[in-house]
Design an enzyme around this catalytic site. Sequence first.
Site, PDB file in Angstrom:
ATOM      1  N   ARG A 272       0.823  -1.214   0.000  1.00  0.00           N
ATOM      2  CA  ARG A 272       0.000   0.000   0.000  1.00  0.00           C
ATOM      3  C   ARG A 272       0.854   1.260   0.000  1.00  0.00           C
ATOM      4  O   ARG A 272       0.324   2.357  -0.006  1.00  0.00           O
ATOM      5  CB  ARG A 272      -0.881   0.015   1.247  1.00  0.00           C
ATOM      6  CG  ARG A 272      -2.296  -0.501   1.017  1.00  0.00           C
ATOM      7  CD  ARG A 272      -3.016  -0.444   2.367  1.00  0.00           C
ATOM      8  NE  ARG A 272      -4.434  -0.334   2.272  1.00  0.00           N
ATOM      9  CZ  ARG A 272      -5.276  -1.359   2.363  1.00  0.00           C
ATOM     10  NH1 ARG A 272      -4.834  -2.579   2.491  1.00  0.00           N
ATOM     11  NH2 ARG A 272      -6.579  -1.150   2.320  1.00  0.00           N
TER      12      ARG A 272
ATOM     13  N   ARG B 201     -21.619  -2.862   3.212  1.00  0.00           N
ATOM     14  CA  ARG B 201     -20.824  -4.099   3.323  1.00  0.00           C
ATOM     15  C   ARG B 201     -21.064  -4.748   4.678  1.00  0.00           C
ATOM     16  O   ARG B 201     -21.144  -4.083   5.708  1.00  0.00           O
ATOM     17  CB  ARG B 201     -19.342  -3.766   3.179  1.00  0.00           C
ATOM     18  CG  ARG B 201     -18.428  -4.919   3.626  1.00  0.00           C
ATOM     19  CD  ARG B 201     -17.051  -4.849   3.050  1.00  0.00           C
ATOM     20  NE  ARG B 201     -16.285  -3.706   3.501  1.00  0.00           N
ATOM     21  CZ  ARG B 201     -15.071  -3.406   3.024  1.00  0.00           C
ATOM     22  NH1 ARG B 201     -14.519  -4.174   2.092  1.00  0.00           N
ATOM     23  NH2 ARG B 201     -14.432  -2.345   3.470  1.00  0.00           N
TER      24      ARG B 201
END
Length: 216
Positions: A89, A128
């Site tokens: 990342r 989600r």
Amino acid sequence: MHNLIIMGPPGAGKGTQSEKIVAAYNIPHISTGDMFREAISKKTELGTKAESYIKSGALVPDEITIGLVKERLSMDDCKNGYLLDGFPRTILQAEALRDLTKEIGREVTLVINLVCDYESLAGRISQRRVCPKCGASYHLVTKKPEVEGICDNCKTPLIQREDDTMEALKTRLNAYEMKTKPLIEFYEKENLIKNIDGLQSIDDVFSDIKKALEGK
Ligand code: ADP
Ligand code: ADP
Ligand code: ZN
């Protein structure tokens, strides 16, 4: 050999596609987010270190994350391929990954980049629901479990992630923009990236991924 990375902003569908890829190609799924969440729920030392960063939506420091992946990738089950989800990342993580995979002869063969516009991510994140046990992710509209509120795979009650708030999402998108997006160029230079339209249906995204992998 499939030594893969899947990347994309939070909510792009990395976890959802990872489940399909590892089932189809029989390789281990290495999700740093799942590893951190497991460590937090077990209250390990790693979990204690990572918890406050994750809750706020900030990245966990590189030295913690890199050490974790290094250990995992060196394990025997990664010798015939692996799928990294949510790592690297940062540029520093990508450089460390390049060095360590070279050292152990497990270099990355393809980077799948799920491309999504930011407007669609808020709806995906807020609706989600995830399985705290096996990590499977569901959606209240686009990917309902067979029984409401229950994981299809392991029958565990689903939960909402603590960092799936609009506030933490802002921090996560900012971290993505500042720190993770530069990786696209990094992997373009290495000729490893395959951009895939993440706004398609779950099955259509997977079909594009399979096509990209068959060319390898
Ligand atoms: P998302 O669904 O937002 O892409 P993940 O499950 O991959 O989220 O990661 C959740 C959180 O775990 C991140 O917001 C970050 O705090 C931490 N995390 C996961 N992977 C990394 C990484 N490679 N480097 C730093 N922090 C990480
Ligand atoms: P990431 O791991 O990149 O953060 P997830 O795979 O958890 O993302 O997906 C985020 C949410 O969007 C989940 O609720 C998931 O069910 C849903 N989702 C994933 N892919 C799609 C898609 N192609 N179309 C619609 N909803 C999707
Ligand atoms: Zn489950």
